[in-house]
Write an enzyme that holds these catalytic residues in place. Structure first.
Site, mmCIF file in Angstrom:
data_model
loop_
_atom_site.group_PDB
_atom_site.id
_atom_site.type_symbol
_atom_site.label_atom_id
_atom_site.label_comp_id
_atom_site.label_asym_id
_atom_site.label_seq_id
_atom_site.Cartn_x
_atom_site.Cartn_y
_atom_site.Cartn_z
ATOM 1 N N LYS A 13 0.829 -1.210 0.000
ATOM 2 C CA LYS A 13 0.000 0.000 0.000
ATOM 3 C C LYS A 13 0.863 1.259 0.000
ATOM 4 O O LYS A 13 0.667 2.162 -0.806
ATOM 5 C CB LYS A 13 -0.928 0.025 1.238
ATOM 6 C CG LYS A 13 -1.815 -1.203 1.376
ATOM 7 C CD LYS A 13 -2.692 -1.146 2.616
ATOM 8 C CE LYS A 13 -1.966 -1.171 3.948
ATOM 9 N NZ LYS A 13 -1.274 -2.453 4.263
ATOM 10 N N ARG A 87 -9.698 0.564 8.509
ATOM 11 C CA ARG A 87 -9.291 -0.790 8.858
ATOM 12 C C ARG A 87 -10.377 -1.531 9.620
ATOM 13 O O ARG A 87 -10.173 -2.695 9.974
ATOM 14 C CB ARG A 87 -8.046 -0.719 9.755
ATOM 15 C CG ARG A 87 -6.740 -0.998 9.022
ATOM 16 C CD ARG A 87 -5.632 -0.719 10.008
ATOM 17 N NE ARG A 87 -4.459 -1.484 9.784
ATOM 18 C CZ ARG A 87 -3.363 -1.019 9.164
ATOM 19 N NH1 ARG A 87 -3.339 0.187 8.650
ATOM 20 N NH2 ARG A 87 -2.307 -1.785 9.056
ATOM 21 N N ARG A 126 12.567 -6.853 5.822
ATOM 22 C CA ARG A 126 12.717 -5.434 5.465
ATOM 23 C C ARG A 126 13.632 -4.711 6.447
ATOM 24 O O ARG A 126 13.488 -4.815 7.653
ATOM 25 C CB ARG A 126 11.334 -4.765 5.484
ATOM 26 C CG ARG A 126 11.405 -3.257 5.360
ATOM 27 C CD ARG A 126 10.065 -2.628 5.069
ATOM 28 N NE ARG A 126 9.034 -2.910 6.050
ATOM 29 C CZ ARG A 126 7.789 -2.475 5.946
ATOM 30 N NH1 ARG A 126 7.424 -1.763 4.894
ATOM 31 N NH2 ARG A 126 6.908 -2.755 6.869
ATOM 32 N N ARG A 157 14.817 -1.342 11.716
ATOM 33 C CA ARG A 157 13.623 -2.102 11.354
ATOM 34 C C ARG A 157 12.475 -1.502 12.123
ATOM 35 O O ARG A 157 12.667 -1.026 13.249
ATOM 36 C CB ARG A 157 13.779 -3.573 11.767
ATOM 37 C CG ARG A 157 14.769 -4.335 10.906
ATOM 38 C CD ARG A 157 14.967 -5.736 11.460
ATOM 39 N NE ARG A 157 16.026 -6.417 10.726
ATOM 40 C CZ ARG A 157 15.817 -7.357 9.809
ATOM 41 N NH1 ARG A 157 14.595 -7.751 9.531
ATOM 42 N NH2 ARG A 157 16.830 -7.921 9.184
ATOM 43 N N ARG A 169 -0.633 -8.676 13.480
ATOM 44 C CA ARG A 169 -1.101 -7.745 12.431
ATOM 45 C C ARG A 169 -1.962 -8.485 11.419
ATOM 46 O O ARG A 169 -2.990 -7.982 10.967
ATOM 47 C CB ARG A 169 0.104 -7.091 11.733
ATOM 48 C CG ARG A 169 0.799 -6.047 12.589
ATOM 49 C CD ARG A 169 2.231 -5.777 12.130
ATOM 50 N NE ARG A 169 2.331 -5.056 10.882
ATOM 51 C CZ ARG A 169 3.486 -4.879 10.224
ATOM 52 N NH1 ARG A 169 4.615 -5.376 10.712
ATOM 53 N NH2 ARG A 169 3.510 -4.212 9.093
HETATM 54 P P1 AP5 Z 1 4.787 -1.600 1.927
HETATM 55 O O1 AP5 Z 1 4.492 -0.785 0.732
HETATM 56 O O2 AP5 Z 1 5.444 -0.958 3.095
HETATM 57 O O3 AP5 Z 1 3.470 -2.375 2.443
HETATM 58 P P2 AP5 Z 1 2.198 -1.832 3.196
HETATM 59 O O4 AP5 Z 1 1.019 -2.482 2.561
HETATM 60 O O5 AP5 Z 1 2.237 -0.355 3.282
HETATM 61 O O6 AP5 Z 1 2.349 -2.533 4.612
HETATM 62 P P3 AP5 Z 1 3.031 -1.988 5.953
HETATM 63 O O7 AP5 Z 1 4.348 -2.679 6.082
HETATM 64 O O8 AP5 Z 1 3.006 -0.532 6.038
HETATM 65 O O9 AP5 Z 1 2.120 -2.698 7.028
HETATM 66 P P4 AP5 Z 1 0.797 -2.202 7.728
HETATM 67 O O10 AP5 Z 1 -0.237 -1.979 6.730
HETATM 68 O O11 AP5 Z 1 0.505 -3.211 8.790
HETATM 69 O O12 AP5 Z 1 1.318 -0.894 8.472
HETATM 70 P P5 AP5 Z 1 0.700 0.511 8.839
HETATM 71 O O13 AP5 Z 1 1.829 1.439 8.885
HETATM 72 O O14 AP5 Z 1 -0.467 0.829 8.004
HETATM 73 O O15 AP5 Z 1 5.636 -2.857 1.445
HETATM 74 C C1 AP5 Z 1 6.157 -3.808 2.375
HETATM 75 C C2 AP5 Z 1 7.518 -4.318 1.867
HETATM 76 O O16 AP5 Z 1 7.323 -5.043 0.659
HETATM 77 C C3 AP5 Z 1 8.487 -3.180 1.544
HETATM 78 O O17 AP5 Z 1 9.778 -3.581 1.868
HETATM 79 C C4 AP5 Z 1 8.307 -2.999 0.024
HETATM 80 O O18 AP5 Z 1 9.457 -2.452 -0.575
HETATM 81 C C5 AP5 Z 1 8.029 -4.434 -0.432
HETATM 82 N N1 AP5 Z 1 7.141 -4.486 -1.606
HETATM 83 C C6 AP5 Z 1 6.085 -3.679 -1.895
HETATM 84 N N2 AP5 Z 1 5.496 -4.054 -3.056
HETATM 85 C C7 AP5 Z 1 6.191 -5.135 -3.494
HETATM 86 C C8 AP5 Z 1 6.072 -5.980 -4.646
HETATM 87 N N3 AP5 Z 1 5.101 -5.789 -5.572
HETATM 88 N N4 AP5 Z 1 6.945 -6.994 -4.792
HETATM 89 C C9 AP5 Z 1 7.924 -7.193 -3.858
HETATM 90 N N5 AP5 Z 1 8.115 -6.419 -2.749
HETATM 91 C C10 AP5 Z 1 7.251 -5.407 -2.569
HETATM 92 O O19 AP5 Z 1 0.165 0.257 10.316
HETATM 93 C C11 AP5 Z 1 1.059 0.008 11.375
HETATM 94 C C12 AP5 Z 1 0.296 -0.065 12.680
HETATM 95 O O20 AP5 Z 1 -0.314 1.218 12.967
HETATM 96 C C13 AP5 Z 1 -0.893 -1.049 12.724
HETATM 97 O O21 AP5 Z 1 -0.460 -2.359 13.023
HETATM 98 C C14 AP5 Z 1 -1.746 -0.437 13.824
HETATM 99 O O22 AP5 Z 1 -1.196 -0.681 15.080
HETATM 100 C C15 AP5 Z 1 -1.609 1.054 13.547
HETATM 101 N N6 AP5 Z 1 -2.617 1.541 12.596
HETATM 102 C C16 AP5 Z 1 -2.361 2.113 11.380
HETATM 103 N N7 AP5 Z 1 -3.511 2.466 10.765
HETATM 104 C C17 AP5 Z 1 -4.515 2.090 11.616
HETATM 105 C C18 AP5 Z 1 -5.933 2.165 11.528
HETATM 106 N N8 AP5 Z 1 -6.545 2.693 10.457
HETATM 107 N N9 AP5 Z 1 -6.660 1.678 12.553
HETATM 108 C C19 AP5 Z 1 -6.065 1.166 13.663
HETATM 109 N N10 AP5 Z 1 -4.722 1.053 13.806
HETATM 110 C C20 AP5 Z 1 -3.951 1.513 12.780
#
Ligand code: AP5
Ligand code: MG
Length: 212
Positions: A13, A87, A126, A157, A169
Site C-alpha cells: 500500500k 481498517r 525489510r 527495522r 497484524r
Molecule cells: P509496503 O508498501 O510498506 O506495504 P504496506 O502495505 O504499506 O504494509 P506496511 O508494512 O506498512 O504494514 P501495515 O499496513 O501493517 O502498516 P501501517 O503502517 O499501516 O511494502 C512492504 C515491503 O514489501 C516493503 O519492503 C516494500 O518495498 C516491499 N514491496 C512492496 N510491493 C512489493 C512488490 N510488488 N513486490 C515485492 N516487494 C514489494 O500500520 C502500522 C500499525 O499502525 C498497525 O499495526 C496499527 O497498530 C496502527 N494503525 C495504522 N492504521 C490504523 C488504523 N486505520 N486503525 C487502527 N490502527 C492503525
C-alpha cells in the site's frame, strides 16, 4: 479522485501510494505514518499507542478517525490516497460520513491481494538505512555491512516488523479489516488486483483501474 488502498500488512500500500504521489500529485494519508510520527515526536497520543502498535494490534477507531479528520481540510485538487485506513467497519462508516460532510466522494477501493507467505518474507526481511531511507529486502540478520547509496552503517527495522507482531497484524487484518472487501463490493467501488507482481506491474494495474 479519492481512493483507498486496501490490503494486509506488506501488501504494498505504502509503496504504491508513494508512486501515485510522485506521478500524479495525489495526497497520501497513511494512518500508520501519522501514528509513527506522533510516537517519534513524543506526543501524549504517540506514547499511548506505541505499545499497541509494536504488538501489532489496532489502535482505537476514535484516534485514527480523528487523525484523518484533521487532514481532510487540506486543499487537494488531485485527490486523497487512503493508505491503511479504514481498517474496521466503524472507520469505513466514519470515512463515508466525513467525505459527505465536505461534499467529496470515494471513487475507487483497490484491494491488493498478496498471499501470506510473501507477506511474511517482505515484512520480516525489510530493513531501512537510517540515513537516506533506502529500503533493503530479504535481509536476514546481520544487517548489510553498509548502505550502497550513502555508506551509512546504521539500519533500522520497524518495531512491528518481526514474526510475532506480524502474526498479530495479520490476525487483525483478517478479523477486522477483511470484512471491508464485502462492504465496498456492495457499495460498488471495489477493484481487486494481484499484488504479488513486480512493483512496476502492480503500479500499471492500479493505473488501469484509475485510468491514469
Ligand atoms: P509496503 O508498501 O510498506 O506495504 P504496506 O502495505 O504499506 O504494509 P506496511 O508494512 O506498512 O504494514 P501495515 O499496513 O501493517 O502498516 P501501517 O503502517 O499501516 O511494502 C512492504 C515491503 O514489501 C516493503 O519492503 C516494500 O518495498 C516491499 N514491496 C512492496 N510491493 C512489493 C512488490 N510488488 N513486490 C515485492 N516487494 C514489494 O500500520 C502500522 C500499525 O499502525 C498497525 O499495526 C496499527 O497498530 C496502527 N494503525 C495504522 N492504521 C490504523 C488504523 N486505520 N486503525 C487502527 N490502527 C492503525
Ligand atoms: Mg504502509
Amino acid at each position: 479522485m479519492n481512493i483507498i488502498l486496501l490490503g494486509p500488512p506488506g501488501a504494498g500500500k505504502g509503496t504504491q501510494a508513494r508512486r501515485l504521489v510522485e506521478e500524479h500529485g495525489m495526497i497520501q494519508l497513511s494512518t500508520g505514518d501519522m501514528l509513527r510520527a506522533a510516537r517519534t515526536s513524543g506526543t501524549a497520543m504517540g506514547k499511548r499507542v506505541a505499545a499497541v502498535m509494536d504488538e501489532g494490534n489496532l489502535v482505537t477507531d476514535e484516534i485514527v478517525i480523528g487523525l484523518i479528520e484533521e487532514q481532510l481540510s487540506i486543499d487537494n485538487s488531485k485527490g486523497f490516497i487512503f493508505d491503511g485506513f479504514p481498517r474496521t467497519l466503524g472507520q469505513a462508516d466514519a470515512l463515508g460520513n466525513l467525505l459527505n460532510k465536505i461534499n467529496k466522494q470515494l471513487d475507487f477501493v483497490i484491494e491488493m491481494k498478496v498471499d501470506d507467505d510473501a507477506l511474511v518474507s517482505r515484512i520480516v526481511g525489510r530493513s531501512t538505512c537510517e540515513s537516506c531511507g533506502e529500503v533493503y529486502h530479504n535481509v536476514t540478520k546481520p544487517e548489510p555491512n553498509e548502505c550502497h547509496m550513502c555508506g551509512s552503517k546504521i539500519f533500522r527495522r520497524r518495531a512491528d516488523d518481526n514474526e510475532l507482531s506480524l502474526k498479530t497484524r495479520l490476525m487483525a487484518y483478517y478479523r477486522d479489516t477483511s470484512p471491508l472487501i464485502g462492504y465496498y463490493y456492495a457499495k460498488g467501488n471495489l477493484h481487486s488486483i494481484n499484488g504479488l507482481h513486480d512493483i512496476n506491474i502492480v503500479a500499471e494495474k492500479i493505473g488501469s483501474v484509475l485510468n491514469c
